[in-house]
Design a protein around this motif. Structure first.
Motif, short mmCIF file in Angstrom:
data_model
loop_
_atom_site.label_atom_id
_atom_site.label_comp_id
_atom_site.label_asym_id
_atom_site.label_seq_id
_atom_site.Cartn_x
_atom_site.Cartn_y
_atom_site.Cartn_z
N SER A 34 0.82 -1.21 0.00
CA SER A 34 0.00 0.00 0.00
C SER A 34 0.86 1.26 0.00
N LEU A 35 2.06 1.18 0.58
CA LEU A 35 2.95 2.35 0.51
C LEU A 35 3.41 2.59 -0.92
N VAL A 36 3.73 1.51 -1.63
CA VAL A 36 4.16 1.63 -3.02
C VAL A 36 3.02 2.21 -3.86
N GLU A 37 1.80 1.70 -3.64
CA GLU A 37 0.64 2.19 -4.39
C GLU A 37 0.40 3.68 -4.12
N GLU A 38 0.46 4.03 -2.83
CA GLU A 38 0.23 5.41 -2.45
C GLU A 38 1.28 6.32 -3.07
#
Ligand SMILES: Nc1ncnc2c1ncn2[C@@H]1O[C@H](COP(=O)(O)OP(=O)(O)OP(=O)(O)O)[C@@H](O)[C@H]1O
Ligand SMILES: [Mg+2]
Length: 178
Positions: free
Chosen positions: A101-105
């Motif tokens: 989710s950090l990568v997506e964000e």
């Protein structure tokens, strides 16, 4: 893993795992190191070739520290030392989820920065009563979790409506994937 909403597909060998990876999209691979046929290192390398973002966790036996170091260098996300508990595997999956989710964000924010943000740039223009009605409905349904089916001819603004719904939803600060 049902209660965690994780779909798990087991593979009885490295070859089988690679076949599955070629057939469909996975977020994560948990693989043993020493297996009959191809090794965990091979699975790691091939999985990364297929999808460079994939998360690979290596299962390793006590005394194989060198292999583990090598795997981490080759892009493994983490490792599990045998024998491991269900809690240990859940903790690794949780870390992986946070990472995803950090990568997506990050991708989302980078896109927002590069496009100057699209919240105002894509303002919907509506003169006709029909379009005004659609806009009112879009804003209203945006607050729910219902699935919304948008249909219409090419260029009629399906994407602008989808965006409007997204930006008025409780998920507005998460990525919009058109
Ligand atoms: N009501 C509107 N207000 C402002 N811009 C609009 C409106 N309707 C369409 N547009 C603009 O027209 C173009 C096409 O709209 P959009 O991409 O939403 O269409 P679409 O229905 O998704 O088309 P397609 O079926 O081809 O994907 C976009 O540049 C969009 O910004
Ligand atoms: Mg479209």
């Amino acid at each position: 893993m049902r209660r965690k909403k994780i779909d798990v597909i087991p593979a009885e060998s490295g070859q089988k795992a690679l076949k599955l990876l070629q057939e469909s999209a996975f977020d994560m691979v948990i693989t043993d190191m020493r297996m009959p046929g191809i090794t965990g290192m091979d699975v790691l390398a091939k999985a990364k070739e297929i999808n460079s973002n994939i998360i690979v966790v290596i299962i390793t036996a006590f005394g194989s520290i060198e292999n583990t170091v090598e795997a981490m260098r080759a892009g493994a996300f983490n490792y599990l030392l045998k024998p491991f508990s269900a809690d240990a595997i859940e903790a690794v999956i949780e870390k992986a989820r946070e990472h995803i989710s950090l990568v997506e964000e990050n991708n989302y924010l980078r896109h927002q920065v590069s496009t100057g943000g699209s919240r105002t740039a894509r303002k919907v223009i509506a003169e006709s009563p029909q379009m005004k009605q659609i806009l009112a409905e879009a804003t209203q349904v945006a607050k729910s979790n219902a699935s919304i089916f948008i249909t219409g001819e090419s260029g009629t603004g399906k994407e602008v409506i989808a965006r409007t719904i997204h930006y008025n939803s409780l998920r507005a600060n998460r990525p919009f994937i058109k």
